[in-house]
Design a protein around this motif. Structure first.
Motif, mmCIF file in Angstrom:
data_model
loop_
_atom_site.group_PDB
_atom_site.id
_atom_site.type_symbol
_atom_site.label_atom_id
_atom_site.label_comp_id
_atom_site.label_asym_id
_atom_site.label_seq_id
_atom_site.Cartn_x
_atom_site.Cartn_y
_atom_site.Cartn_z
ATOM 1 N N ALA B 673 62.812 -39.037 2.296
ATOM 2 C CA ALA B 673 62.782 -37.575 2.251
ATOM 3 C C ALA B 673 61.946 -37.060 3.417
ATOM 4 C CB ALA B 673 62.208 -37.105 0.921
ATOM 5 N N GLY B 674 60.840 -37.755 3.673
ATOM 6 C CA GLY B 674 59.953 -37.341 4.765
ATOM 7 C C GLY B 674 60.649 -37.412 6.108
ATOM 8 N N LYS B 684 54.704 -25.436 8.402
ATOM 9 C CA LYS B 684 54.291 -26.120 7.177
ATOM 10 C C LYS B 684 55.493 -26.814 6.595
ATOM 11 C CE LYS B 684 50.010 -25.434 6.161
ATOM 12 N NZ LYS B 684 49.609 -24.234 6.836
ATOM 13 N N ARG B 685 55.331 -28.088 6.319
ATOM 14 C CA ARG B 685 56.444 -28.811 5.718
ATOM 15 C C ARG B 685 55.963 -29.455 4.431
ATOM 16 N NH1 ARG B 685 57.713 -31.730 11.252
ATOM 17 N NH2 ARG B 685 55.455 -31.746 11.108
ATOM 18 N N ILE B 686 56.601 -29.075 3.349
ATOM 19 C CA ILE B 686 56.113 -29.476 2.038
ATOM 20 C C ILE B 686 57.124 -30.357 1.346
ATOM 21 C CG2 ILE B 686 55.353 -28.633 -0.187
ATOM 22 C CD1 ILE B 686 54.759 -25.959 1.201
ATOM 23 N N VAL B 714 52.447 -41.435 1.013
ATOM 24 C CA VAL B 714 51.898 -40.074 1.082
ATOM 25 C C VAL B 714 51.007 -39.935 2.312
ATOM 26 C CG1 VAL B 714 50.327 -38.472 -0.063
ATOM 27 C CG2 VAL B 714 52.050 -39.688 -1.397
ATOM 28 N N ASP B 715 50.198 -40.962 2.559
ATOM 29 C CA ASP B 715 49.313 -40.921 3.737
ATOM 30 C C ASP B 715 50.115 -40.874 5.031
ATOM 31 O OD1 ASP B 715 47.252 -41.039 2.003
ATOM 32 O OD2 ASP B 715 46.807 -43.171 2.323
ATOM 33 N N GLU B 716 51.170 -41.671 5.080
ATOM 34 C CA GLU B 716 52.002 -41.665 6.290
ATOM 35 C C GLU B 716 52.574 -40.282 6.538
ATOM 36 O OE1 GLU B 716 55.106 -44.483 5.575
ATOM 37 O OE2 GLU B 716 53.667 -46.061 5.105
ATOM 38 N N LEU B 717 53.071 -39.685 5.453
ATOM 39 C CA LEU B 717 53.673 -38.361 5.612
ATOM 40 C C LEU B 717 52.626 -37.379 6.092
ATOM 41 C CD1 LEU B 717 56.033 -38.132 2.526
ATOM 42 C CD2 LEU B 717 56.521 -38.875 4.831
ATOM 43 N N THR B 724 52.503 -33.574 0.810
ATOM 44 C CA THR B 724 53.212 -33.993 -0.387
ATOM 45 C C THR B 724 52.520 -33.422 -1.606
ATOM 46 O OG1 THR B 724 53.568 -36.048 0.780
ATOM 47 C CG2 THR B 724 54.200 -35.981 -1.520
ATOM 48 N N PHE B 725 53.301 -32.896 -2.517
ATOM 49 C CA PHE B 725 52.737 -32.372 -3.760
ATOM 50 C C PHE B 725 53.571 -32.902 -4.903
ATOM 51 C CE2 PHE B 725 51.429 -29.561 -7.039
ATOM 52 C CZ PHE B 725 50.175 -29.098 -6.668
ATOM 53 N N CYS B 726 52.885 -33.258 -5.997
ATOM 54 C CA CYS B 726 53.613 -33.818 -7.121
ATOM 55 C C CYS B 726 53.516 -32.892 -8.330
ATOM 56 C CB CYS B 726 53.043 -35.195 -7.469
ATOM 57 S SG CYS B 726 53.767 -35.886 -8.957
ATOM 58 N N LEU B 727 54.662 -32.558 -8.909
ATOM 59 C CA LEU B 727 54.667 -31.900 -10.213
ATOM 60 C C LEU B 727 55.029 -32.984 -11.215
ATOM 61 C CD1 LEU B 727 56.418 -28.453 -9.799
ATOM 62 C CD2 LEU B 727 54.039 -28.907 -10.357
#
Ligand SMILES: Nc1ncnc2c1ncn2[C@@H]1O[C@H](COP(=O)(O)OP(=O)(O)O)[C@@H](O)[C@H]1O
Ligand SMILES: [Mg+2]
Lengths: 267, 767
Positions: B673-674, B684-686, B714-717, B724-727
């Protein structure tokens, strides 16, 4: 006619011809054909038009186009003042009235609904309708329309309509051949031709990267800047980095390459 | 095939639409369902990358690998990796690879085959040339043979303890070392720990101190792979050369140091160059590469081949030296800055360095005159030398001269300076090797032998991709926290368009949540970005544009037609946020939400619908995709909405068809996805992940492994500038979510909480 006076090009601009463009332009002017000057940024388009205006002894009205420009910005508009409303001619109208060469610089920047107002001026009618004023101007016999544009990368997004393009004769400009460009830079800045030639070499290295990480190479304008800095005592390596390499890229590999080209050329 | 479901029929009888695939599948004779599931994608990629005969050999090789009695793994890995290997080295190394596989199978090391094949593609990408890859294969074989031990007196051999680790580490090591460096490092490990399996394994896993120390020692110089782009740009900028660069290894030919050269495949340069500390100054590895390339570019520009047959070896050598000098002089004429580099690299032999009574001094004389031609301060006094240097410069005074003219001068020089001792067996080499110069093979034509070298290059064919329908699978590395290193090309991601269902279901769903939507909308108005851009001249807009309105009024008053476009509106173009919503579609979504009647899938569907609707309202570009996995070989990534698609019936239909099945390989999905999100040009890219649980997959029993990998992803992104945000749809989401996402996560266990959480996402992220 003092209005006309103010638009005359006072002294001869330095223009180094690249080919037969001067006589060809004179012919186009004699036939009052609209002219389009294409070429990458900073390659001498504006300078050419300025020179031609001087050579022909005609006034020159220049407009730098931008995307916020409306048709009224070209044609003119009513203004409100104490006495009521007053019409104010736009630059295109002025040029048509006084018989100037009207130069619309970077015309693709303007929105397409703005550019269409020039259509009636570019065909046999040679008229400019001022709708809001209810007047139709017959263009002065000396009037001529010239536009410039850069068919480079922007043209992917912005381009002239075919219906607009098809109204112009065109000159294809490019950066001049190396010796010529060096002479231009030398004459423009007073730097010696050998040094100018070295600067051109750097510019050409960058131009070779067009399409390989660079959208545009280094323009003659930037070479002139670098030469001007050197005339003021700046070292070649610094002047090249500051005026030619840094402005055109943020890509680290390309910067390293240009820096190395500069060092290779100047040692 | 409906997602989440596997056909039950025997893999062998699997049917493929494309007759070429069907035929290949038959040829593969494979009963593994895991292979059948990905075969179509792999084979299509291979068809695009391989010639017809290469493809047939590829299927045949895979078939053999399926019959080793080692499960599906070797075959699967091979099918997936091989096209990339061929692409990376631009050639076919199948025969030596299969040789090595056979040797492994015959020895007790058969268990290492899959691991060996697994890293072949990243290794090949780093090595870039087929010759280099073959050296690597030799290295693996050598290591295997030297570390497979047999205990004295017993007739069993034990598998090499270090072979699997070595193969796993190889890509990482080649990121740091040249092939020669890798060989030395491995050699040290083999010699020092031959009899101690555990220590050997530690050494090769880079866990022991000596291993890291040797790595440091071998790690030097400028690696070609690290500066390749710089060099290509440089060649293009200064020389207008678009030639391919191909590295060769310098460490394996002990007798004759390989020299740069070029042929139909490209310009060949060493795989590593150390900084050179010469009497004339220090030259960085990068500048040495540039000198090599400049010299070759000069030959390509100015030299023309000569007929060699009539000249003696001495004469040819002299012609080469003279022609090299001409090229160097012309280089420096164009680029005076190169002079410093060339002179620093060019030896400056002492005038009395060679004794002509005992030694053949031809090379010495040539190196001196070469120096003298390039360097006005050469300091030599010998009259003949000075005479020829003068004649040389006279030749080039008017222009570039030519190879033939300079060759004539060289021949005359040979005649003039010839000595009996030139024939001696003892040849003086000291200070006569000019290592930025190529081997001059292009300077000669031999009439008798013909030019077979170039004539029979098999034209490299790439069959035009007839059906671009399926995208080729992409491989991603995975982070192995135990060894603190990446496993390159570990997870294969296959992408497809999500199947479609009934869009009306989503409209109904949104209608059901109308109240919620209203609350969301109010919220969004607050969230709306501040840096708006005016769009003027609108007939309908959100505000009156005073300037324009006034003008229209004047027009109107003065009796002319007023411009009705007196309004303006605003867009959020300036704020520039791109959002990618990534949906976990694993089996566990079929569970019920704790304390509710709804399944997690339903909750997820509601959430994504409202989210997409809301983001659409905000005017930010948004994409949606779902994922699930069935081992690392098969991560499925399904596009639900593309960035340029509108939130319309097609998209809603796909959301309606969402189904859950299989497992959760979060890291691979995040990376993929990234990869799309990173291509967006936004400030801003989320990346917003909706998931119900921790990562898991059927081929991994250590849960910490996939968690650590997800965190790493997540760190790479974030290093790429993506947030990266997680719901989490799981209210009990405890440590693991924060372990992976740090502060950037919230629980969404009831859809009613979306209005609370969405601002968190945005406010947190848009700060
Ligand atoms: N043929 C030329 N003769 C004289 N000066 C030139 C010429 N071409 C370029 N220049 C120099 O380059 C600069 C940029 O040229 P300009 O006409 O403004 O470029 P353009 O309009 O194509 O963007 C000029 O100011 C001038 O110094
Ligand atoms: Mg201009």
């Amino acid at each position: 006619m003092s209005n006309k006076e103010q638009f005359l090009v006072k002294s001869e601009p330095f223009y180094q011809a690249q080919g037969r463009e001067v006589s060809l332009y004179e012919a186009a002017y004699a036939a009052r054909l609209p002219v389009m000057v294409k070429g990458p940024t900073g390659c001498g388009k504006s300078r050419f038009v300025e020179y031609m205006a001087w050579k022909l002894g005609k006034p020159l009205v220049s407009v730098a186009c931008n995307e916020d420009m409306t048709a009224s910005d070209l044609v003119g508009r009513w203004l409100l003042d104490a006495g009521g409303t007053r019409w104010q001619d736009g630059p295109l109208t002025t040029a048509a009235r006084i018989g100037a060469i009207c130069y619309l610089d970077e015309v693709v920047e303007a929105r397409q609904d703005t550019t269409v107002v020039i259509h009636p001026l570019t065909d046999h009618r040679r008229t400019l309708p001022l709708d809001k004023k209810g007047e139709v101007i017959e263009a002065h016999p000396d009037f001529q329309l010239v536009i410039s544009y850069n068919p480079g990368y922007q043209s992917l997004m912005k381009d002239l309509k075919q219906s607009t393009k098809q109204r112009f004769t065109a000159f294809d400009f490019d950066y001049p051949e190396a010796a010529l460009e060096a002479r231009i830079v030398a004459t423009e800045t007073g730097i010696d031709e050998a040094t100018a030639a070295r600067l051109i070499q750097v510019a050409q290295a960058a131009r070779n990267l067009k399409g390989h990480g660079l959208d545009e190479g280094i323009s003659t304008r930037l070479v002139v800047y670098a030469a001007s800095l050197m005339r003021r005592g700046v070292a070649a390596n610094d002047a090249c980095r500051m005026a030619m390499a840094r402005p055109i890229t943020d890509d680290a590999d390309i910067r390293a390459t240009l820096d190395s080209a500069i060092d290779s050329v100047f040692g | 095939m409906p997602i989440g479901l596997k056909p039950v029929a025997d893999a062998r009888s699997r049917q493929f639409d494309d007759p070429r695939l069907q035929e290949a599948w038959q040829g593969l004779d494979c009963g593994f369902a895991a292979v059948a599931d990905v075969f179509a994608d792999c084979a299509r990629e291979a068809l695009g990358a391989l010639t017809a005969s290469q493809f047939a050999a590829y299927i045949e090789a895979a078939r053999g690998l399926g019959k080793l009695g080692r499960g599906a793994e070797p075959m699967l890995v091979f099918l997936q990796e091989w096209p990339a290997v061929v692409g990376a080295v631009r050639g076919d190394a199948l025969a030596p690879v299969l040789d090595l596989v056979r040797a492994m199978q015959k020895s007790p090391n058969g268990g290492a085959i899959a691991g060996f094949l697994q890293t072949l593609a990243p290794v090949a990408r780093r090595l870039q040339a087929i010759e280099q890859l073959e050296l690597y294969l030799d290295l693996v074989r050598d290591l295997m043979q030297r570390t497979s031990t047999s205990i004295h007196g017993r007739h069993i051999t034990f598998p090499s303890p270090s072979l699997p680790v070595f193969c796993r580490q190889a890509p990482q090591l080649l990121g740091l070392l040249s092939l020669g460096g890798l060989r030395n490092w491995a050699d040290y490990g083999i010699r020092s720990h031959a009899t101690h399996p555990e220590r050997q394994e530690e050494y090769f896993a880079l866990q022991s101190a000596d291993s890291r120390a040797i790595l440091q020692r071998e790690r030097h110089g400028t690696l070609f792979a690290d500066v390749e782009r710089k060099l290509e740009l440089w060649l293009r900028a200064l020389w207008r050369e678009g030639e391919m660069l191909v590295p060769y290894s310098t460490a394996f030919d002990e007798i004759r140091q390989p020299m740069p050269y070029w042929d139909s495949q490209g310009m060949r340069v060493p795989d590593v160059l150390d900084d050179a500390l010469r009497p004339g100054g220090r030259v960085s590895g990068l500048d040495r590469y540039r000198a090599v390339l400049a010299h070759m570019a000069g030959h390509r520009r100015w030299s023309s081949p000569q007929i060699a047959d009539n000249w003696s070896p001495f004469q040819r050598m002299a012609v080469e030296f003279f022609e090299d000098c001409r090229v160097d002089l012309l280089l420096v004429r164009d680029y005076p800055g190169l002079r410093r580099i060339l002179l620093a690299l060019h030896p400056h032999p002492a005038a009395a360095g060679c004794d002509p009574e005992t030694t053949s001094c031809l090379r010495h004389r040539l190196a001196m005159i070469s120096r003298a031609i390039l360097d006005p301060d050469h300091g030599y006094l010998e009259p003949v030398l000075l005479d020829y240097v003068g004649r040389f410069h006279a030749l080039l005074a008017e222009g570039p001269s030519s190879t033939a003219e300079v060759a004539a001068l060289a021949l005359s020089w040979v005649a003039k300076t010839r000595r009996q001792s030139d024939q001696f067996a003892k040849i003086h080499f000291t200070d006569t090797v000019i290592d930025y110069r190529d081997d001059n093979r292009q300077l000669w034509r031999f009439i008798e032998e013909g030019d077979e070298e170039e004539a029979f290059d098999e034209p490299r064919r790439r069959s035009p991709a007839e059906e671009p329908a399926a995208l080729p699978p992409r491989r991603y590395p995975e982070w192995d926290y135990r060894s603190q290193s990446y496993r390159p090309d570990w997870a294969s991601v296959y992408e497809a368009l999500h199947p479609s269902g009934n869009a009306a279901d989503i409209d109904r769903l949104l209608a059901r949540h109308a109240v919620l939507a209203k609350r969301l909308k109010r919220l969004l108005d607050i969230l709306k970005p501040q840096d708006k851009v005016r769009v003027r001249y609108q007939e309908e807009g959100s505000e009156l544009d005073l300037d324009v309105a006034l003008r229209s009024l004047i027009d109107y008053r003065s009796g002319s037609m007023p411009d009705p476009r007196i309004n303006m509106s605003h867009t959020t173009a300036g704020r520039n946020i791109a959002v990618m919503v990534l949906l976990d579609l694993s089996e566990s979504l079929n569970n019920r939400v704790a304390g509710g009647g709804q399944t997690v899938l339903e909750l997820s569907r509601e959430a994504v619908s409202l989210l997409a609707w809301a983001i659409d309202r905000l005017g930010d570009p948004c994409a949606i995709a779902g994922f699930h996995s069935n081992t690392r070989h098969e991560v499925r990534f399904q596009h639900i909405k593309g960035f340029s698609e509108f939130w319309d019936d097609a998209v809603k239909g796909r959301v309606a068809a969402m189904q859950a099945g299989w497992s959760t390989r979060i890291g691979a999905a995040l990376r993929h996805a990234g990869h799309y999100l990173a291509a967006r040009k936004a400030d801003k890219r989320i990346l917003l992940l909706l998931t119900d649980g921790e990562p898991s997959d059927v081929d991994v029993d250590d849960g910490a492994y996939l968690r650590a990998d997800a965190k790493r992803a997540v760190d790479e992104l974030s290093a790429k500038g993506l947030t990266t945000f997680c719901l989490s749809l799981d209210p009990k989401a405890d440590e693991y979510v924060s372990e992976i996402f740090g502060q950037r996560w919230r629980v969404l266990d009831r859809i009613e909480r979306l209005p609370e959480q969405l601002p968190m996402v945005y406010l947190n992220l848009t700060r």
